[in-house]
Scaffold this motif. Structure first.
Motif, PDB file in Angstrom:
ATOM      1  N   VAL A 173      17.413 -91.058  17.397  1.00  0.00           N
ATOM      2  CA  VAL A 173      16.223 -91.066  18.239  1.00  0.00           C
ATOM      3  C   VAL A 173      16.506 -91.656  19.614  1.00  0.00           C
ATOM      4  CG1 VAL A 173      13.926 -92.076  18.511  1.00  0.00           C
ATOM      5  CG2 VAL A 173      14.605 -91.102  16.319  1.00  0.00           C
ATOM      6  N   VAL A 174      17.156 -92.843  19.632  1.00  0.00           N
ATOM      7  CA  VAL A 174      17.310 -93.563  20.897  1.00  0.00           C
ATOM      8  C   VAL A 174      18.228 -92.845  21.878  1.00  0.00           C
ATOM      9  CG1 VAL A 174      16.820 -95.802  19.868  1.00  0.00           C
ATOM     10  CG2 VAL A 174      19.186 -94.980  19.939  1.00  0.00           C
ATOM     11  N   THR A 175      19.069 -91.938  21.379  1.00  0.00           N
ATOM     12  CA  THR A 175      19.971 -91.204  22.275  1.00  0.00           C
ATOM     13  C   THR A 175      19.319 -89.949  22.836  1.00  0.00           C
ATOM     14  OG1 THR A 175      20.917 -90.050  20.354  1.00  0.00           O
ATOM     15  CG2 THR A 175      22.038 -92.049  21.108  1.00  0.00           C
ATOM     16  N   ARG A 176      18.077 -89.713  22.472  1.00  0.00           N
ATOM     17  CA  ARG A 176      17.353 -88.521  22.939  1.00  0.00           C
ATOM     18  C   ARG A 176      16.061 -88.950  23.642  1.00  0.00           C
ATOM     19  NH1 ARG A 176      19.989 -87.208  18.267  1.00  0.00           N
ATOM     20  NH2 ARG A 176      20.995 -85.154  18.181  1.00  0.00           N
ATOM     21  N   PRO A 177      16.122 -89.092  24.954  1.00  0.00           N
ATOM     22  CA  PRO A 177      14.940 -89.547  25.702  1.00  0.00           C
ATOM     23  C   PRO A 177      13.693 -88.696  25.467  1.00  0.00           C
ATOM     24  CG  PRO A 177      16.891 -89.599  27.083  1.00  0.00           C
ATOM     25  CD  PRO A 177      17.290 -88.908  25.815  1.00  0.00           C
ATOM     26  N   ALA A 178      13.890 -87.396  25.313  1.00  0.00           N
ATOM     27  CA  ALA A 178      12.732 -86.517  25.101  1.00  0.00           C
ATOM     28  C   ALA A 178      12.053 -86.836  23.773  1.00  0.00           C
ATOM     29  CB  ALA A 178      13.167 -85.056  25.142  1.00  0.00           C
ATOM     30  N   VAL A 179      12.868 -87.093  22.745  1.00  0.00           N
ATOM     31  CA  VAL A 179      12.314 -87.443  21.435  1.00  0.00           C
ATOM     32  C   VAL A 179      11.602 -88.789  21.503  1.00  0.00           C
ATOM     33  CG1 VAL A 179      12.877 -87.966  19.029  1.00  0.00           C
ATOM     34  CG2 VAL A 179      14.064 -86.105  20.211  1.00  0.00           C
ATOM     35  N   MET A 180      12.207 -89.749  22.221  1.00  0.00           N
ATOM     36  CA  MET A 180      11.583 -91.059  22.382  1.00  0.00           C
ATOM     37  C   MET A 180      10.231 -90.938  23.076  1.00  0.00           C
ATOM     38  SD  MET A 180      13.287 -93.596  21.083  1.00  0.00           S
ATOM     39  CE  MET A 180      12.670 -95.005  21.999  1.00  0.00           C
ATOM     40  N   ALA A 181      10.183 -90.060  24.076  1.00  0.00           N
ATOM     41  CA  ALA A 181       8.925 -89.876  24.804  1.00  0.00           C
ATOM     42  C   ALA A 181       7.842 -89.313  23.890  1.00  0.00           C
ATOM     43  CB  ALA A 181       9.148 -88.951  25.997  1.00  0.00           C
ATOM     44  N   VAL A 182       8.211 -88.336  23.070  1.00  0.00           N
ATOM     45  CA  VAL A 182       7.249 -87.743  22.138  1.00  0.00           C
ATOM     46  C   VAL A 182       6.779 -88.781  21.121  1.00  0.00           C
ATOM     47  CG1 VAL A 182       6.953 -86.055  20.291  1.00  0.00           C
ATOM     48  CG2 VAL A 182       8.122 -85.400  22.400  1.00  0.00           C
ATOM     49  N   LEU A 183       7.732 -89.558  20.576  1.00  0.00           N
ATOM     50  CA  LEU A 183       7.363 -90.595  19.612  1.00  0.00           C
ATOM     51  C   LEU A 183       6.445 -91.632  20.243  1.00  0.00           C
ATOM     52  CD1 LEU A 183      10.717 -91.235  17.685  1.00  0.00           C
ATOM     53  CD2 LEU A 183       8.600 -90.260  16.774  1.00  0.00           C
ATOM     54  N   GLY A 184       6.729 -91.961  21.510  1.00  0.00           N
ATOM     55  CA  GLY A 184       5.863 -92.908  22.208  1.00  0.00           C
ATOM     56  C   GLY A 184       4.440 -92.411  22.275  1.00  0.00           C
ATOM     57  N   ARG A 185       4.280 -91.125  22.557  1.00  0.00           N
ATOM     58  CA  ARG A 185       2.937 -90.533  22.607  1.00  0.00           C
ATOM     59  C   ARG A 185       2.278 -90.560  21.228  1.00  0.00           C
ATOM     60  NH1 ARG A 185       5.052 -90.820  27.046  1.00  0.00           N
ATOM     61  NH2 ARG A 185       4.740 -89.394  28.805  1.00  0.00           N
ATOM     62  N   VAL A 186       3.065 -90.251  20.202  1.00  0.00           N
ATOM     63  CA  VAL A 186       2.529 -90.233  18.837  1.00  0.00           C
ATOM     64  C   VAL A 186       2.041 -91.622  18.435  1.00  0.00           C
ATOM     65  CG1 VAL A 186       3.103 -89.926  16.395  1.00  0.00           C
ATOM     66  CG2 VAL A 186       3.894 -88.257  18.089  1.00  0.00           C
ATOM     67  N   PHE A 187       2.867 -92.631  18.681  1.00  0.00           N
ATOM     68  CA  PHE A 187       2.468 -93.990  18.327  1.00  0.00           C
ATOM     69  C   PHE A 187       1.279 -94.449  19.166  1.00  0.00           C
ATOM     70  CE2 PHE A 187       6.869 -94.443  16.538  1.00  0.00           C
ATOM     71  CZ  PHE A 187       6.468 -94.754  15.250  1.00  0.00           C
ATOM     72  N   ALA A 188       1.260 -94.060  20.434  1.00  0.00           N
ATOM     73  CA  ALA A 188       0.141 -94.432  21.298  1.00  0.00           C
ATOM     74  C   ALA A 188      -1.165 -93.858  20.762  1.00  0.00           C
ATOM     75  CB  ALA A 188       0.391 -93.943  22.720  1.00  0.00           C
ATOM     76  N   VAL A 189      -1.146 -92.584  20.390  1.00  0.00           N
ATOM     77  CA  VAL A 189      -2.338 -91.950  19.835  1.00  0.00           C
ATOM     78  C   VAL A 189      -2.746 -92.635  18.531  1.00  0.00           C
ATOM     79  CG1 VAL A 189      -3.234 -89.827  18.814  1.00  0.00           C
ATOM     80  CG2 VAL A 189      -1.924 -89.724  20.941  1.00  0.00           C
ATOM     81  N   SER A 190      -1.759 -93.027  17.727  1.00  0.00           N
ATOM     82  CA  SER A 190      -2.054 -93.721  16.466  1.00  0.00           C
ATOM     83  C   SER A 190      -2.764 -95.042  16.730  1.00  0.00           C
ATOM     84  CB  SER A 190      -0.751 -93.972  15.686  1.00  0.00           C
ATOM     85  OG  SER A 190      -0.111 -92.766  15.357  1.00  0.00           O
ATOM     86  N   PHE A 191      -2.268 -95.809  17.700  1.00  0.00           N
ATOM     87  CA  PHE A 191      -2.909 -97.082  18.023  1.00  0.00           C
ATOM     88  C   PHE A 191      -4.324 -96.867  18.559  1.00  0.00           C
ATOM     89  CE2 PHE A 191       1.507 -98.975  18.384  1.00  0.00           C
ATOM     90  CZ  PHE A 191       1.325 -99.888  17.357  1.00  0.00           C
ATOM     91  N   VAL A 192      -4.502 -95.843  19.395  1.00  0.00           N
ATOM     92  CA  VAL A 192      -5.841 -95.546  19.919  1.00  0.00           C
ATOM     93  C   VAL A 192      -6.784 -95.172  18.778  1.00  0.00           C
ATOM     94  CG1 VAL A 192      -7.193 -93.928  21.301  1.00  0.00           C
ATOM     95  CG2 VAL A 192      -5.079 -94.892  22.230  1.00  0.00           C
ATOM     96  N   ALA A 193      -6.304 -94.367  17.836  1.00  0.00           N
ATOM     97  CA  ALA A 193      -7.135 -93.958  16.696  1.00  0.00           C
ATOM     98  C   ALA A 193      -7.541 -95.169  15.862  1.00  0.00           C
ATOM     99  CB  ALA A 193      -6.366 -92.950  15.833  1.00  0.00           C
ATOM    100  N   MET A 194      -6.598 -96.096  15.651  1.00  0.00           N
ATOM    101  CA  MET A 194      -6.925 -97.300  14.880  1.00  0.00           C
ATOM    102  C   MET A 194      -7.885 -98.195  15.644  1.00  0.00           C
ATOM    103  SD  MET A 194      -3.360 -98.208  12.893  1.00  0.00           S
ATOM    104  CE  MET A 194      -2.271 -97.853  14.278  1.00  0.00           C
ATOM    105  N   ALA A 195      -7.745 -98.250  16.960  1.00  0.00           N
ATOM    106  CA  ALA A 195      -8.682 -99.026  17.776  1.00  0.00           C
ATOM    107  C   ALA A 195     -10.079 -98.424  17.692  1.00  0.00           C
ATOM    108  CB  ALA A 195      -8.205 -99.053  19.236  1.00  0.00           C
ATOM    109  N   ALA A 196     -10.161 -97.103  17.742  1.00  0.00           N
ATOM    110  CA  ALA A 196     -11.456 -96.434  17.648  1.00  0.00           C
ATOM    111  C   ALA A 196     -12.093 -96.675  16.279  1.00  0.00           C
ATOM    112  CB  ALA A 196     -11.274 -94.932  17.888  1.00  0.00           C
ATOM    113  N   HIS A 197     -11.270 -96.636  15.236  1.00  0.00           N
ATOM    114  CA  HIS A 197     -11.790 -96.886  13.887  1.00  0.00           C
ATOM    115  C   HIS A 197     -12.327 -98.312  13.772  1.00  0.00           C
ATOM    116  CE1 HIS A 197     -11.534 -97.944   9.567  1.00  0.00           C
ATOM    117  NE2 HIS A 197     -11.898 -96.690   9.396  1.00  0.00           N
ATOM    118  N   LEU A 198     -11.571 -99.271  14.325  1.00  0.00           N
ATOM    119  CA  LEU A 198     -12.008-100.659  14.276  1.00  0.00           C
ATOM    120  C   LEU A 198     -13.290-100.863  15.082  1.00  0.00           C
ATOM    121  CD1 LEU A 198     -11.362-103.537  13.356  1.00  0.00           C
ATOM    122  CD2 LEU A 198      -9.926-103.816  15.381  1.00  0.00           C
TER     123      LEU A 198
END
Length: 202
Positions: A173-198
């Motif tokens: 993962v860490v050697t592929r910036p594009a993959v890291m960027a996508v994962l960052g978006r995925v985790f960001a959306v996950s945190f936003v979803a959990m914030a909305a649920h809370l």
């Protein structure tokens, strides 16, 4: 009864929440050690909630709308902060080797806050533990403490397991910036979803 509690704890802990997401992010970006540190810190973040339940303060928190709302909105704000860090690549998903990678102290602090500012954990201990302990029986408090420790042990084992599994993919993962960027978006959306649920459900 202990077996039922153990099985229920395993099922609840396996369900992805803020702690799991943070541990996965730390492991994917910075390897197994960061994941284990995150898992341990997330587990330690349960301790204040456990103490609230054992001392009866959780009941006070549940009965005090102002106190509960304060903790809840602090939790929402922190999850959104985590989302921003994931989206911009400045949070837990900052790879090791780069000068801006979080220190282990920062990882511990973030992981502790993830669970510390989660009022659902206090309600969990307040509502869940009494189902498995007869409050009128001798040694009820010690039994609650034992079950709380068991829940923490289950949490640690499962979170470490999540972290170690994610660490297996870290090098890819860490050697592929594009993959890291996508994962960052995925985790960001996950945190936003959990914030909305809370914010909207709890």
């Amino acid at each position: 009864m202990t077996t039922e509690f153990l099985l229920t704890s395993v099922i609840l802990t396996l369900t992805p929440g803020p702690g799991v997401v943070f541990t996965l992010a730390a492991s994917l970006s910075r390897g197994a050690k960061a994941g284990v540190v995150a898992a341990l810190a997330c587990t330690l973040g349960i301790v204040p909630h456990m103490l609230l339940a054992l001392t009866g303060a959780a009941a006070v928190l549940a009965a005090s709308p102002a106190a509960f709302e304060t903790i809840r909105w602090l939790g929402v704000a922190y999850l959104l902060y985590m989302a921003w860090g994931s989206w911009t690549g400045t949070g837990a998903l900052t790879p090791s080797g780069g000068g801006e990678a979080p220190s282990y102290r920062a990882t511990v602090t973030s992981a502790l806050l993830v669970n510390l500012l989660n009022p659902k954990l206090s309600l969990f201990f307040f509502a869940f533990l009494p189902l498995f302990v007869d409050s009128n029986a001798p040694g009820a408090l010690w039994r609650m403490a034992l079950l709380s420790a068991l829940f923490m042990a289950v949490t640690l084992v499962i979170f470490v397991g999540y972290g170690l599994c994610a660490a297996l993919l870290s090098e890819h993962v860490v050697t592929r910036p594009a993959v890291m960027a996508v994962l960052g978006r995925v985790f960001a959306v996950s945190f936003v979803a959990m914030a909305a649920h809370l914010a909207l459900v709890v």
